[in-house]
Design a protein around this motif. Structure first.
Motif, PDB file in Angstrom:
ATOM      1  N   THR A 158      23.905  46.410  42.382  1.00 40.59           N
ATOM      2  CA  THR A 158      23.522  44.997  42.379  1.00 40.59           C
ATOM      3  C   THR A 158      22.047  44.817  42.021  1.00 40.59           C
ATOM      4  O   THR A 158      21.695  43.862  41.327  1.00 40.59           O
ATOM      5  N   VAL A 159      21.201  45.725  42.481  1.00 45.49           N
ATOM      6  CA  VAL A 159      19.781  45.669  42.115  1.00 45.49           C
ATOM      7  C   VAL A 159      19.624  45.856  40.608  1.00 45.49           C
ATOM      8  O   VAL A 159      18.801  45.198  39.964  1.00 45.49           O
ATOM      9  N   LYS A 160      20.425  46.749  40.027  1.00 50.32           N
ATOM     10  CA  LYS A 160      20.375  46.979  38.580  1.00 50.32           C
ATOM     11  C   LYS A 160      20.754  45.708  37.822  1.00 50.32           C
ATOM     12  O   LYS A 160      20.083  45.344  36.840  1.00 50.32           O
ATOM     13  N   VAL A 161      21.807  45.037  38.254  1.00 48.83           N
ATOM     14  CA  VAL A 161      22.244  43.811  37.580  1.00 48.83           C
ATOM     15  C   VAL A 161      21.170  42.731  37.678  1.00 48.83           C
ATOM     16  O   VAL A 161      20.854  42.055  36.692  1.00 48.83           O
ATOM     17  N   ILE A 162      20.581  42.575  38.861  1.00 47.77           N
ATOM     18  CA  ILE A 162      19.524  41.576  39.035  1.00 47.77           C
ATOM     19  C   ILE A 162      18.315  41.910  38.179  1.00 47.77           C
ATOM     20  O   ILE A 162      17.667  41.027  37.606  1.00 47.77           O
ATOM     21  N   ILE A 189      21.417  45.275  53.095  1.00 48.52           N
ATOM     22  CA  ILE A 189      22.766  45.375  52.540  1.00 48.52           C
ATOM     23  C   ILE A 189      23.507  46.459  53.320  1.00 48.52           C
ATOM     24  O   ILE A 189      23.479  47.645  52.981  1.00 48.52           O
ATOM     25  N   GLY A 190      24.152  46.046  54.392  1.00 52.39           N
ATOM     26  CA  GLY A 190      24.861  46.992  55.236  1.00 52.39           C
ATOM     27  C   GLY A 190      25.805  46.237  56.148  1.00 52.39           C
ATOM     28  O   GLY A 190      25.805  45.006  56.192  1.00 52.39           O
ATOM     29  N   GLY A 191      26.613  46.968  56.913  1.00 55.27           N
ATOM     30  CA  GLY A 191      27.546  46.329  57.827  1.00 55.27           C
ATOM     31  C   GLY A 191      28.563  45.506  57.060  1.00 55.27           C
ATOM     32  O   GLY A 191      29.219  45.997  56.144  1.00 55.27           O
ATOM     33  N   PRO A 192      28.708  44.209  57.387  1.00 53.91           N
ATOM     34  CA  PRO A 192      29.684  43.354  56.692  1.00 53.91           C
ATOM     35  C   PRO A 192      29.424  43.231  55.196  1.00 53.91           C
ATOM     36  O   PRO A 192      30.359  42.973  54.435  1.00 53.91           O
ATOM     37  N   CYS A 193      28.158  43.412  54.767  1.00 52.28           N
ATOM     38  CA  CYS A 193      27.844  43.288  53.343  1.00 52.28           C
ATOM     39  C   CYS A 193      28.483  44.394  52.515  1.00 52.28           C
ATOM     40  O   CYS A 193      28.516  44.310  51.290  1.00 52.28           O
ATOM     41  N   SER A 194      28.944  45.455  53.166  1.00 56.01           N
ATOM     42  CA  SER A 194      29.622  46.515  52.429  1.00 56.01           C
ATOM     43  C   SER A 194      30.972  46.042  51.898  1.00 56.01           C
ATOM     44  O   SER A 194      31.520  46.627  50.964  1.00 56.01           O
ATOM     45  N   GLY A 195      31.530  44.989  52.509  1.00 57.20           N
ATOM     46  CA  GLY A 195      32.818  44.459  52.070  1.00 57.20           C
ATOM     47  C   GLY A 195      34.008  45.238  52.587  1.00 57.20           C
ATOM     48  O   GLY A 195      35.151  44.935  52.232  1.00 57.20           O
ATOM     49  N   LEU A 196      33.774  46.235  53.447  1.00 61.67           N
ATOM     50  CA  LEU A 196      34.877  47.080  53.904  1.00 61.67           C
ATOM     51  C   LEU A 196      35.822  46.331  54.839  1.00 61.67           C
ATOM     52  O   LEU A 196      37.036  46.557  54.807  1.00 61.67           O
ATOM     53  N   CYS A 227      43.962  46.158  44.156  1.00 70.27           N
ATOM     54  CA  CYS A 227      43.303  45.207  45.052  1.00 70.27           C
ATOM     55  C   CYS A 227      42.000  45.790  45.599  1.00 70.27           C
ATOM     56  O   CYS A 227      41.037  45.053  45.821  1.00 70.27           O
ATOM     57  N   ILE A 228      41.935  47.103  45.822  1.00 72.40           N
ATOM     58  CA  ILE A 228      40.694  47.737  46.278  1.00 72.40           C
ATOM     59  C   ILE A 228      39.609  47.590  45.212  1.00 72.40           C
ATOM     60  O   ILE A 228      38.457  47.246  45.515  1.00 72.40           O
ATOM     61  N   ALA A 229      39.974  47.847  43.946  1.00 75.23           N
ATOM     62  CA  ALA A 229      39.008  47.741  42.858  1.00 75.23           C
ATOM     63  C   ALA A 229      38.501  46.308  42.708  1.00 75.23           C
ATOM     64  O   ALA A 229      37.290  46.069  42.571  1.00 75.23           O
ATOM     65  N   VAL A 230      39.414  45.348  42.749  1.00 74.43           N
ATOM     66  CA  VAL A 230      39.023  43.944  42.586  1.00 74.43           C
ATOM     67  C   VAL A 230      38.185  43.484  43.780  1.00 74.43           C
ATOM     68  O   VAL A 230      37.205  42.756  43.621  1.00 74.43           O
ATOM     69  N   ALA A 231      38.561  43.917  44.984  1.00 75.84           N
ATOM     70  CA  ALA A 231      37.795  43.548  46.172  1.00 75.84           C
ATOM     71  C   ALA A 231      36.374  44.101  46.097  1.00 75.84           C
ATOM     72  O   ALA A 231      35.407  43.425  46.477  1.00 75.84           O
ATOM     73  N   TYR A 232      36.240  45.318  45.596  1.00 74.60           N
ATOM     74  CA  TYR A 232      34.916  45.932  45.464  1.00 74.60           C
ATOM     75  C   TYR A 232      34.052  45.157  44.479  1.00 74.60           C
ATOM     76  O   TYR A 232      32.890  44.822  44.764  1.00 74.60           O
ATOM     77  N   ILE A 233      34.609  44.836  43.323  1.00 76.46           N
ATOM     78  CA  ILE A 233      33.861  44.092  42.312  1.00 76.46           C
ATOM     79  C   ILE A 233      33.493  42.700  42.837  1.00 76.46           C
ATOM     80  O   ILE A 233      32.380  42.201  42.605  1.00 76.46           O
ATOM     81  N   SER A 234      34.401  42.083  43.568  1.00 76.47           N
ATOM     82  CA  SER A 234      34.127  40.758  44.139  1.00 76.47           C
ATOM     83  C   SER A 234      32.971  40.809  45.122  1.00 76.47           C
ATOM     84  O   SER A 234      32.144  39.896  45.177  1.00 76.47           O
ATOM     85  N   ASN A 235      32.902  41.887  45.897  1.00 74.52           N
ATOM     86  CA  ASN A 235      31.812  42.010  46.861  1.00 74.52           C
ATOM     87  C   ASN A 235      30.474  42.209  46.154  1.00 74.52           C
ATOM     88  O   ASN A 235      29.441  41.700  46.610  1.00 74.52           O
ATOM     89  N   LEU A 236      30.480  42.957  45.038  1.00 76.00           N
ATOM     90  CA  LEU A 236      29.246  43.090  44.251  1.00 76.00           C
ATOM     91  C   LEU A 236      28.773  41.717  43.778  1.00 76.00           C
ATOM     92  O   LEU A 236      27.575  41.408  43.841  1.00 76.00           O
ATOM     93  N   PHE A 237      29.717  40.900  43.316  1.00 78.73           N
ATOM     94  CA  PHE A 237      29.377  39.547  42.875  1.00 78.73           C
ATOM     95  C   PHE A 237      28.782  38.745  44.026  1.00 78.73           C
ATOM     96  O   PHE A 237      27.800  38.004  43.852  1.00 78.73           O
ATOM     97  N   ARG A 238      29.365  38.886  45.220  1.00 77.25           N
ATOM     98  CA  ARG A 238      28.863  38.165  46.388  1.00 77.25           C
ATOM     99  C   ARG A 238      27.416  38.549  46.699  1.00 77.25           C
ATOM    100  O   ARG A 238      26.569  37.683  46.962  1.00 77.25           O
ATOM    101  N   VAL A 239      27.114  39.841  46.677  1.00 72.69           N
ATOM    102  CA  VAL A 239      25.762  40.304  46.981  1.00 72.69           C
ATOM    103  C   VAL A 239      24.776  39.811  45.931  1.00 72.69           C
ATOM    104  O   VAL A 239      23.649  39.407  46.260  1.00 72.69           O
TER     105      VAL A 239
END
Length: 281
Positions: A158-162, A189-196, A227-239
């Motif tokens: 996410t830092v790279k994208v920003i 960026i930890g805990g709930p921000c991991s999206g797990l 769904c795991i892959a999409v959930a991961y990408i969605s969390n990156l977007f959220r961050v």
């Protein structure tokens, strides 16, 4: 026509349950516990309105007083522990209570209660099992998975994208970045921000739905991976959205967005996944 109407109704209800469950998980861990409990109760009610075509068979567990007693013990033990420790109910507590209540409900003769309970056993047991593996067992074995996941899989991408957007972020710790903009702040960026948490919950819902609807193993495995892959990408977007909000509007606005945007984005994505499942059936 009636069958198609039932299928459409089921799909809408499942999407609503996904939204409410993910909202419950995030609100309890990060926002308002009261809102989280309300979302949980509404989602359980909606589960009773879903007409599973294959739920009337033998079910996940055969009726037994032993399961009812086990469920009652789990509920009582979790509530007693939280009462004695003076702690608030967290996401794990809610899912543990849901598992115990589902064990009890699965022994009822009422078809609606049995239906939601059997689905609930899948959802809650998968979530609790994954939580115990990734958070409890890994910590006990000194496996530093969570910090490395947060750093390499969430923070650095996410830092790279920003950075590509021309907004500088400074990584100052494994899970912490410094954001400059209208005000300077640090973002962890930890805990709930991991999206797990949301990922565990989605896995439980997709797995439970696939088992009750008797989807074959290959399709279930494919959908879980998808769904795991999409959930991961969605969390990156959220961050990334959180970084941008912090940069342009400050910490107060970021915290407001932080509490609510995660489960809204994830619910939309989860709804898309379930729609894809239905279309492929």
């Amino acid at each position: 026509m009636g069958m198609m109407d039932d299928e459409n109704k089921n799909l809408v209800l499942i999407l609503l349950v996904l939204a409410l469950f993910t909202g419950m998980a995030v609100e309890i861990s990060e926002g308002s516990t009261t809102v989280g409990v309300v979302l949980f109760l509404i989602s359980v009610f909606l589960l009773t309105r879903i007409n599973f075509k294959h739920v009337g068979g033998s079910g996940l567990l055969k009726r037994s007083k032993t399961y009812f007693v086990a469920g009652a013990f789990i509920v009582a033990a979790d509530l007693y522990y939280n009462f004695k420790s003076g702690g608030e109910l967290g996401t794990l507590d809610v899912m543990t209570l849901f598992f115990g209540a589902s064990l009890m409900g699965g022994q009822m003769h009422n078809s609606q209660i049995a239906r939601v309970s059997r689905f609930g056993i899948y959802i809650s047991s998968v979530f609790v099992a994954l939580y115990l593996i990734f958070y409890t067992m890994f910590a006990f074995l000194n496996i530093d998975f969570l910090h490395k996941f947060d750093h390499y899989m969430i923070l650095l991408p996410t830092v790279k994208v920003i950075g590509l957007m021309g907004i500088p972020l400074e990584v100052i710790a494994t899970e912490t970045v410094k954001v400059s903009g209208v005000e300077e702040m640090t973002v962890v960026i930890g805990g709930p921000c991991s999206g797990l948490y949301s990922m565990f919950l989605l896995i439980g819902i997709v797995f439970g739905y696939s088992r009750i609807e008797k989807m074959d193993f290959n399709r279930t495995f494919m959908m879980l991976g998808f769904c795991i892959a999409v959930a991961y990408i969605s969390n990156l977007f959220r961050v990334i959205v959180l970084y941008l909000t912090a940069h342009y509007y400050g910490q107060e606005a970021m915290m407001l967005v932080h509490t609510h945007i995660g489960w809204i984005i994830f619910a939309v994505v989860a709804g898309g996944i379930m729609y894809f499942v239905e279309m492929k059936r």
